[in-house]
Write an enzyme that holds these catalytic residues in place. Structure first.
Site, PDB file in Angstrom:
ATOM      1  CD  GLU A 155      -0.832 -26.279  -0.804  1.00  0.00           C
ATOM      2  OE1 GLU A 155      -1.103 -25.107  -1.152  1.00  0.00           O
ATOM      3  OE2 GLU A 155      -0.339 -27.123  -1.571  1.00  0.00           O
ATOM      4  CD  GLU A 213      -2.276 -29.841  -4.213  1.00  0.00           C
ATOM      5  OE1 GLU A 213      -3.248 -29.800  -3.441  1.00  0.00           O
ATOM      6  OE2 GLU A 213      -1.737 -28.817  -4.691  1.00  0.00           O
TER       7      GLU A 213
HETATM    8  C1  IDC Z   1      -5.228 -24.184  -7.674  1.00  0.00           C
HETATM    9  C2  IDC Z   1      -5.907 -24.468  -8.975  1.00  0.00           C
HETATM   10  C3  IDC Z   1      -6.292 -23.155  -9.590  1.00  0.00           C
HETATM   11  C4  IDC Z   1      -7.161 -22.392  -8.611  1.00  0.00           C
HETATM   12  C5  IDC Z   1      -6.444 -22.219  -7.306  1.00  0.00           C
HETATM   13  C6  IDC Z   1      -7.288 -21.524  -6.259  1.00  0.00           C
HETATM   14  O1  IDC Z   1      -5.059 -25.212  -9.820  1.00  0.00           O
HETATM   15  O2  IDC Z   1      -7.004 -23.351 -10.790  1.00  0.00           O
HETATM   16  O3  IDC Z   1      -7.456 -21.111  -9.144  1.00  0.00           O
HETATM   17  O4  IDC Z   1      -6.077 -23.492  -6.803  1.00  0.00           O
HETATM   18  O5  IDC Z   1      -6.534 -21.290  -5.086  1.00  0.00           O
HETATM   19  C7  IDC Z   1      -1.731 -25.865  -4.435  1.00  0.00           C
HETATM   20  C8  IDC Z   1      -3.089 -26.002  -3.868  1.00  0.00           C
HETATM   21  C9  IDC Z   1      -4.121 -26.183  -4.946  1.00  0.00           C
HETATM   22  C10 IDC Z   1      -3.828 -25.285  -6.137  1.00  0.00           C
HETATM   23  C11 IDC Z   1      -2.512 -25.794  -6.742  1.00  0.00           C
HETATM   24  C12 IDC Z   1      -2.082 -25.049  -8.007  1.00  0.00           C
HETATM   25  O6  IDC Z   1      -3.203 -27.039  -2.905  1.00  0.00           O
HETATM   26  O7  IDC Z   1      -5.373 -25.864  -4.389  1.00  0.00           O
HETATM   27  O8  IDC Z   1      -4.851 -25.405  -7.072  1.00  0.00           O
HETATM   28  N1  IDC Z   1      -1.459 -25.699  -5.732  1.00  0.00           N
HETATM   29  O9  IDC Z   1      -1.852 -23.702  -7.718  1.00  0.00           O
HETATM   30  N2  IDC Z   1      -0.589 -25.849  -3.763  1.00  0.00           N
HETATM   31  C13 IDC Z   1       0.426 -25.614  -4.627  1.00  0.00           C
HETATM   32  C14 IDC Z   1      -0.118 -25.510  -5.898  1.00  0.00           C
END
Ligand code: IDC
Length: 556
Positions: free
Chosen positions: A171, A256
């Site tokens: 992302e 995702e």
């Molecule tokens: C999130 C995890 C969270 C962690 C975070 C770190 O759920 O526990 O602390 O990353 O950056 C994304 C991302 C994905 C995220 C997820 C939820 O690709 O890495 O995971 N998310 O926030 N894009 C939108 C949402």
């Protein structure tokens, strides 16, 4: 139909091997023994075809569904073959995404173990499912060299497996598409040295701006753009960006998504999730859900004990099981009769956001049968159906009438006659305010092809969309079954397709062989054969026609 498809796929392969210089090295024998019986040996390598993704051994749109691992540096306990087996056997995942933890400066996090990544990939290949190698970063463009050397190494070792999909940049955040594109254009050649497999490219604003990518696509024949959503946060506006990209003919991959809020936490939003699921189903978008994790947050599928299922876990298991049980690779024997791959309905537990409430009875009218010519064009006005169910005829801004009020489940049937079995290119004049329409074409119960209708800018903003169908000889009824409604049709122009030099009703490598023999003066062509060989219709048959025929076979 199936035989023919398989045959033309083989011919295309033979053609590409014999007539085109191949940049790819001959694959070495694989070290991992790939299993049979799963989606990969059925569909083959995933390849973009317009705004759809098809398989190298299955020419219809392919939609696969599965789960994403969590950041490898934080939930490494799941990065092993035991989890892969559970995801396939219990959840029936057809695809897994490996989110290798990479920091905002573009370096692999300590603990983001490439060895564990390799063992998960090996286990996925052994289970005959697809596996995405995801460079899970929010700042990958800050260190393009790290990505280049990582993907070069992984493509060298895994690029020969149809299972493997490369995801270059999880992302990007607030960077422009041109920055992301510039990064991708440096990493892609490293992969292409070894593999022509599908490559996924993340898009700006946390992989939401697929429309920006579609406006300025990457020059590579097997790239799809990434759209991510979280059902608790995102809705119709983001789907609108997806529709805009699809209407520009960009392929989209939802590598995702979450049932919860964009922070990864909160409760499962069933209503919004179901709207997203039916949108992804109608557009045949493959997806992975976030995440294989037991972190205490709503998106985790495992509870605090590391193994029991959370609310999200139970929900995903149900969705994935229902999908896989009805999936083509499981229900239609390979090489057997394909009942109707295109009419696969959205999985039964989803609710249609706009269910059709009206019921109607089929209506017929007396119209002359349309004779399609063996060469040139014929126009069919959409309102000249022999029978229909559920649609209405209205005034058309292009003049005359058009068919409108078309909903899922409606159909129109047209009486045609065809001089001999051959391919026709159909140019459909359609208009759609919101897009997402889909038509399945059939004759005598055999599905011949489908056409997707994106948004065109309004109910009377007409655009032309093309589909090529192999029509049977003689008199028949061409039926248009509406799989997803929301569009109008004015007319369909049939153009007899060319390239069928040996007149066997099919354009294949045998026609190219015949043309080569003619060009080498080893074979004569009669009048009808010569017409088919003159692909560019300039009354000269030469190497240009051979090039056009090769392109046709390779669907360039
Ligand atoms: C999130 C995890 C969270 C962690 C975070 C770190 O759920 O526990 O602390 O990353 O950056 C994304 C991302 C994905 C995220 C997820 C939820 O690709 O890495 O995971 N998310 O926030 N894009 C939108 C949402």
């Amino acid at each position: 139909m199936k035989m023919q498809k398989a045959f033309s796929a083989v011919c295309a392969f033979v053609m590409s091997a014999v007539l085109l210089p191949r940049v790819l090295p001959v694959p070495e024998p694989s070290e991992v023994s790939a299993a049979e019986g799963g989606p990969v040996s059925y569909y083959g390598q995933l390849q973009t075809s317009g705004n759809r993704i098809v398989g190298s051994s299955y020419e219809e749109p392919v939609q696969v569904k599965g789960m994403s691992f969590f950041w490898s540096n934080w939930q490494g306990q799941y990065w092993n073959s035991g989890t892969v087996d559970r995801m396939v056997d219990e959840f029936q995942c057809e695809i897994l995404r490996c989110s290798l933890g990479v920091d905002d400066q573009g370096s692999i996090y300590s603990g983001g173990d490439v060895g564990a990544l390799r063992s998960v990939m090996d286990a996925a290949i052994a289970k005959d499912i697809y596996v995405i190698v995801d460079w899970h970063s929010h700042g990958a463009h800050n260190n393009t060299n790290a990505a280049k050397s990582f993907f070069s190494e992984i493509a060298r070792d895994y690029g020969k497996y149809d299972n493997v999909i490369f995801e270059l940049y999880n992302e990007p955040t607030m960077v422009s598409w041109s920055t992301v594109k510039g990064y991708a254009e440096q990493v892609i050649p490293e992969i292409r040295k070894y593999s022509d497999n599908l490559i996924l490219v993340g898009t700006p604003t946390w992989s939401q701006d697929v429309d920006a990518a579609a406006n300025d696509p990457i020059n590579d024949s097997n790239v799809a753009y990434v759209l991510h959503f979280y059902a608790g946060t995102h809705g119709g506006d983001l789907r609108g960006k997806g529709d805009a990209a699809l209407s520009k003919n960009a392929a989209i991959f939802v590598s995702e998504w979450g049932t919860v809020n964009a922070d990864g936490d909160g409760s499962v939003n069933v209503g919004s999730t179901e709207q997203w699921l039916s949108w992804m189903d109608s557009n045949k978008l493959s997806w992975c859900n976030w995440a294989i994790s037991s972190k205490a947050e709503g998106s985790s599928i495992f509870g605090g004990d590391g193994s029991s299922l959370t609310e999200a876990g139970n929900y995903l298991k149900k969705i994935l099981n229902t999908h896989a049980e009805n999936a083509v690779w499981r229900t239609v024997p390979k090489g057997g009769t394909d009942p109707d791959p295109q009419t696969t309905q959205p999985d039964p537990q989803y609710t249609d956001p706009e269910p059709q409430t009206t019921t109607s009875t089929p209506q017929t009218q007396n119209v002359a049968r349309l004779s399609l010519p063996g060469s040139g064009n014929a126009v069919l006005e959409a309102e000249n159906y022999a029978s229909m169910n559920g649609v209405e005829v209205e005034d058309c801004a292009q003049g005359g009438k058009n068919v409108g009020y078309i909903d899922a489940g409606d159909w129109m049937s047209y009486s045609i006659s065809v001089p001999q079995a051959m391919r026709y290119e159909l140019t459909v004049d359609a208009a759609s305010e919101y897009g997402g329409g889909q038509i399945a074409f059939s004759c005598g119960g055999n599905t011949l092809g489908t056409l997707y209708i994106p948004a065109t800018g309004g109910w009377q903003s007409w655009q032309q969309f093309k589909v090529t169908l192999e029509l049977p000889a003689g008199e028949s009824d061409l039926k248009l079954d509406v799989q997803q409604g929301g569009f109008n049709i004015d007319k369909i122009t049939f153009t007899a397709s060319v390239g069928d030099i040996n007149r066997d009703g099919n354009v294949s490598a045998a026609d190219a062989v015949m043309l080569c023999r003619y060009l080498n003066s080893n074979e004569q062509l009669n009048g009808e054969q010569a017409k088919q060989a003159d692909l560019d219709n300039n009354q000269v048959i030469n190497a240009v026609d051979l090039t056009l025929l090769k392109r046709m076979l390779l669907r360039r």
